[in-house]
Design a protein around this motif. Structure first.
Motif, PDB file in Angstrom:
ATOM      1  N   GLY A  89       0.789  -1.225   0.000  1.00 47.78           N
ATOM      2  CA  GLY A  89       0.000   0.000   0.000  1.00 47.78           C
ATOM      3  C   GLY A  89       0.821   1.273   0.000  1.00 47.78           C
ATOM      4  N   GLU A  90       2.133   1.171   0.176  1.00 51.03           N
ATOM      5  CA  GLU A  90       2.969   2.363   0.201  1.00 51.03           C
ATOM      6  C   GLU A  90       3.400   2.770  -1.206  1.00 51.03           C
ATOM      7  OE1 GLU A  90       5.122   2.120   4.535  1.00 51.03           O
ATOM      8  OE2 GLU A  90       6.205   1.232   2.839  1.00 51.03           O
ATOM      9  N   LYS A  91       3.687   4.050  -1.353  1.00 52.42           N
ATOM     10  CA  LYS A  91       4.240   4.585  -2.593  1.00 52.42           C
ATOM     11  C   LYS A  91       5.758   4.643  -2.414  1.00 52.42           C
ATOM     12  CE  LYS A  91       4.221   8.929  -5.198  1.00 52.42           C
ATOM     13  NZ  LYS A  91       3.665  10.299  -5.151  1.00 52.42           N
ATOM     14  N   ILE A  92       6.504   4.121  -3.374  1.00 49.99           N
ATOM     15  CA  ILE A  92       7.967   4.132  -3.300  1.00 49.99           C
ATOM     16  C   ILE A  92       8.537   4.723  -4.579  1.00 49.99           C
ATOM     17  CG2 ILE A  92       8.194   1.752  -4.155  1.00 49.99           C
ATOM     18  CD1 ILE A  92      10.646   1.530  -2.191  1.00 49.99           C
ATOM     19  N   ALA A  93       9.587   5.512  -4.424  1.00 51.32           N
ATOM     20  CA  ALA A  93      10.282   6.123  -5.563  1.00 51.32           C
ATOM     21  C   ALA A  93      11.727   6.383  -5.140  1.00 51.32           C
ATOM     22  CB  ALA A  93       9.611   7.426  -5.969  1.00 51.32           C
ATOM     23  N   ILE A  94      12.610   6.507  -6.134  1.00 48.52           N
ATOM     24  CA  ILE A  94      14.003   6.892  -5.881  1.00 48.52           C
ATOM     25  C   ILE A  94      14.304   8.071  -6.793  1.00 48.52           C
ATOM     26  CG2 ILE A  94      16.421   6.192  -5.911  1.00 48.52           C
ATOM     27  CD1 ILE A  94      15.450   3.275  -5.656  1.00 48.52           C
ATOM     28  N   LYS A  95      14.789   9.148  -6.188  1.00 42.97           N
ATOM     29  CA  LYS A  95      15.141  10.333  -6.966  1.00 42.97           C
ATOM     30  C   LYS A  95      16.427  10.925  -6.393  1.00 42.97           C
ATOM     31  CE  LYS A  95      13.182  14.704  -8.548  1.00 42.97           C
ATOM     32  NZ  LYS A  95      13.598  15.059  -9.695  1.00 42.97           N
ATOM     33  N   ASP A  96      17.387  11.144  -7.271  1.00 47.14           N
ATOM     34  CA  ASP A  96      18.674  11.734  -6.883  1.00 47.14           C
ATOM     35  C   ASP A  96      19.339  10.982  -5.728  1.00 47.14           C
ATOM     36  OD1 ASP A  96      18.361  13.719  -8.852  1.00 47.14           O
ATOM     37  OD2 ASP A  96      17.216  14.988  -7.456  1.00 47.14           O
ATOM     38  N   GLY A  97      19.267   9.656  -5.756  1.00 44.26           N
ATOM     39  CA  GLY A  97      19.935   8.827  -4.762  1.00 44.26           C
ATOM     40  C   GLY A  97      19.204   8.687  -3.439  1.00 44.26           C
ATOM     41  N   ILE A  98      17.984   9.187  -3.356  1.00 46.00           N
ATOM     42  CA  ILE A  98      17.208   9.113  -2.113  1.00 46.00           C
ATOM     43  C   ILE A  98      15.944   8.302  -2.354  1.00 46.00           C
ATOM     44  CG2 ILE A  98      15.951  10.428  -0.360  1.00 46.00           C
ATOM     45  CD1 ILE A  98      17.941  12.730  -0.946  1.00 46.00           C
ATOM     46  N   VAL A  99      15.680   7.352  -1.452  1.00 42.34           N
ATOM     47  CA  VAL A  99      14.456   6.559  -1.513  1.00 42.34           C
ATOM     48  C   VAL A  99      13.363   7.345  -0.789  1.00 42.34           C
ATOM     49  CG1 VAL A  99      13.332   4.414  -0.785  1.00 42.34           C
ATOM     50  CG2 VAL A  99      15.704   4.372  -1.594  1.00 42.34           C
ATOM     51  N   TYR A 100      12.219   7.420  -1.424  1.00 41.92           N
ATOM     52  CA  TYR A 100      11.060   8.093  -0.837  1.00 41.92           C
ATOM     53  C   TYR A 100       9.953   7.079  -0.600  1.00 41.92           C
ATOM     54  CZ  TYR A 100      13.232  12.532  -2.000  1.00 41.92           C
ATOM     55  OH  TYR A 100      14.096  13.594  -2.068  1.00 41.92           O
ATOM     56  N   ILE A 101       9.396   7.094   0.594  1.00 44.42           N
ATOM     57  CA  ILE A 101       8.238   6.289   0.941  1.00 44.42           C
ATOM     58  C   ILE A 101       7.100   7.267   1.228  1.00 44.42           C
ATOM     59  CG2 ILE A 101       7.224   4.615   2.560  1.00 44.42           C
ATOM     60  CD1 ILE A 101       9.478   3.379   0.917  1.00 44.42           C
ATOM     61  N   ASN A 102       6.023   7.150   0.458  1.00 39.84           N
ATOM     62  CA  ASN A 102       4.891   8.077   0.592  1.00 39.84           C
ATOM     63  C   ASN A 102       5.381   9.525   0.587  1.00 39.84           C
ATOM     64  OD1 ASN A 102       3.104   5.902   0.707  1.00 39.84           O
ATOM     65  ND2 ASN A 102       3.346   5.735   2.921  1.00 39.84           N
ATOM     66  N   ASP A 103       6.281   9.824  -0.345  1.00 42.28           N
ATOM     67  CA  ASP A 103       6.838  11.169  -0.574  1.00 42.28           C
ATOM     68  C   ASP A 103       7.721  11.685   0.561  1.00 42.28           C
ATOM     69  OD1 ASP A 103       5.556  11.367  -3.121  1.00 42.28           O
ATOM     70  OD2 ASP A 103       3.692  11.945  -2.111  1.00 42.28           O
ATOM     71  N   GLN A 104       8.110  10.817   1.491  1.00 43.88           N
ATOM     72  CA  GLN A 104       8.998  11.198   2.594  1.00 43.88           C
ATOM     73  C   GLN A 104      10.345  10.493   2.414  1.00 43.88           C
ATOM     74  OE1 GLN A 104       8.090  13.530   4.994  1.00 43.88           O
ATOM     75  NE2 GLN A 104       6.352  13.706   3.586  1.00 43.88           N
ATOM     76  N   PRO A 105      11.461  11.234   2.549  1.00 48.33           N
ATOM     77  CA  PRO A 105      12.775  10.588   2.390  1.00 48.33           C
ATOM     78  C   PRO A 105      12.994   9.533   3.474  1.00 48.33           C
ATOM     79  CG  PRO A 105      13.022  12.842   3.183  1.00 48.33           C
ATOM     80  CD  PRO A 105      11.561  12.642   2.895  1.00 48.33           C
ATOM     81  N   LEU A 106      13.595   8.443   3.079  1.00 48.03           N
ATOM     82  CA  LEU A 106      13.881   7.337   3.998  1.00 48.03           C
ATOM     83  C   LEU A 106      15.313   7.458   4.495  1.00 48.03           C
ATOM     84  CD1 LEU A 106      12.828   4.649   5.189  1.00 48.03           C
ATOM     85  CD2 LEU A 106      13.675   3.515   3.130  1.00 48.03           C
ATOM     86  N   ASP A 107      15.501   7.414   5.807  1.00 48.62           N
ATOM     87  CA  ASP A 107      16.838   7.429   6.400  1.00 48.62           C
ATOM     88  C   ASP A 107      17.418   6.027   6.266  1.00 48.62           C
ATOM     89  OD1 ASP A 107      19.147   7.998   7.859  1.00 48.62           O
ATOM     90  OD2 ASP A 107      18.152   7.605   9.776  1.00 48.62           O
ATOM     91  N   GLU A 108      18.519   5.912   5.544  1.00 51.88           N
ATOM     92  CA  GLU A 108      19.114   4.598   5.280  1.00 51.88           C
ATOM     93  C   GLU A 108      20.594   4.589   5.647  1.00 51.88           C
ATOM     94  OE1 GLU A 108      16.980   2.365   1.872  1.00 51.88           O
ATOM     95  OE2 GLU A 108      17.760   4.234   1.033  1.00 51.88           O
ATOM     96  N   SER A 109      20.869   4.499   6.926  1.00 55.02           N
ATOM     97  CA  SER A 109      22.249   4.498   7.402  1.00 55.02           C
ATOM     98  C   SER A 109      22.985   3.204   7.060  1.00 55.02           C
ATOM     99  CB  SER A 109      22.274   4.724   8.911  1.00 55.02           C
ATOM    100  OG  SER A 109      21.535   3.705   9.559  1.00 55.02           O
ATOM    101  N   TYR A 110      22.266   2.184   6.640  1.00 57.68           N
ATOM    102  CA  TYR A 110      22.840   0.861   6.413  1.00 57.68           C
ATOM    103  C   TYR A 110      23.344   0.642   4.994  1.00 57.68           C
ATOM    104  CZ  TYR A 110      17.917   0.725   5.171  1.00 57.68           C
ATOM    105  OH  TYR A 110      16.684   1.040   4.673  1.00 57.68           O
ATOM    106  N   ILE A 111      23.110   1.568   4.057  1.00 56.65           N
ATOM    107  CA  ILE A 111      23.473   1.299   2.665  1.00 56.65           C
ATOM    108  C   ILE A 111      24.965   1.540   2.418  1.00 56.65           C
ATOM    109  CG2 ILE A 111      21.162   1.695   1.785  1.00 56.65           C
ATOM    110  CD1 ILE A 111      22.141   4.404   0.692  1.00 56.65           C
ATOM    111  N   PHE A 112      25.488   0.850   1.401  1.00 56.81           N
ATOM    112  CA  PHE A 112      26.889   0.951   1.004  1.00 56.81           C
ATOM    113  C   PHE A 112      27.146   2.302   0.341  1.00 56.81           C
ATOM    114  CE2 PHE A 112      30.472  -0.151  -1.870  1.00 56.81           C
ATOM    115  CZ  PHE A 112      31.386  -0.564  -0.909  1.00 56.81           C
ATOM    116  N   GLU A 113      26.262   2.667  -0.594  1.00 52.48           N
ATOM    117  CA  GLU A 113      26.299   3.964  -1.258  1.00 52.48           C
ATOM    118  C   GLU A 113      24.920   4.231  -1.854  1.00 52.48           C
ATOM    119  OE1 GLU A 113      29.155   3.930  -4.463  1.00 52.48           O
ATOM    120  OE2 GLU A 113      28.303   2.136  -5.347  1.00 52.48           O
ATOM    121  N   LYS A 114      24.628   5.485  -2.105  1.00 50.91           N
ATOM    122  CA  LYS A 114      23.321   5.858  -2.660  1.00 50.91           C
ATOM    123  C   LYS A 114      23.166   5.279  -4.055  1.00 50.91           C
ATOM    124  CE  LYS A 114      22.723  10.097  -0.078  1.00 50.91           C
ATOM    125  NZ  LYS A 114      22.382  11.508  -0.144  1.00 50.91           N
TER     126      LYS A 114
END
Length: 172
Positions: A89-114
């Motif tokens: 049911g969530e909206k997901i998108a990636i723009k300019d290296g940032i993942v957005y969930i329901n138009d809110q940026p997702l904090d992803e401290s665990y990723i190797f690189e954007k």
């Protein structure tokens, strides 16, 4: 060796085998990491314990690491391991290296690189999740083959147990 001793020994071995099969089939299973798609969280050769039962009662949460049968659209014959990023049911998108969930940026401290590439917004269907590897630019995941049906999930990673110097319990 007496017959009684032999019968007891055989019965013990049979019970142990049956219990082992039940545990491995329905409760928990050991897995190892074959690729770099989950760097830096999981490295090639790491050994995990996955929960195959309890997570079904509690459900999945964003950030859970799951082992699953690849869907037919992935054209893979092996099980994969990725992190749950988007829920039904969530909206997901990636723009300019940032993942957005329901138009809110997702904090992803665990990723190797954007991620280097964008992903156009989609709504995740019911009974499906969106999964990605932590090594975003070296991961074959939902961005390429679509959302993952929940019934394909084999289990949730709960413990990194080897190598011993990197033992980690994953959040619950």
């Amino acid at each position: 060796m007496s017959k009684k001793f032999l019968r007891e020994w055989v019965a013990t071995v049979v019970i142990a085998l049956v219990l082992s099969l039940v545990v491995r089939t329905y409760i928990a299973e050991a897995r190892w990491i074959p690729s770099e798609s989950m760097l830096p969280t999981l490295k090639v050769g790491d050994h995990l314990l996955i929960d195959k039962a309890y997570y079904k009662l509690r459900g999945l949460e964003r950030g859970d690491i799951v082992v699953f049968q690849a869907p037919p659209t992935a054209q893979e014959d092996k099980d994969l391991i990725k992190r749950v990023i988007g829920l039904p049911g969530e909206k997901i998108a990636i723009k300019d290296g940032i993942v957005y969930i329901n138009d809110q940026p997702l904090d992803e401290s665990y990723i190797f690189e954007k991620p280097h590439s964008d992903f156009n917004a989609i709504i995740i269907p019911e009974d499906k999740v969106f999964v990605m590897g932590d090594n975003r630019n070296n991961s074959y995941d939902s961005r390429y083959w679509g959302t993952l049906p929940m019934e394909n999930i084999i289990g949730k990673a709960i413990l990194l147990y080897y190598p011993f110097e990197h033992i980690e319990v994953f959040h619950d």
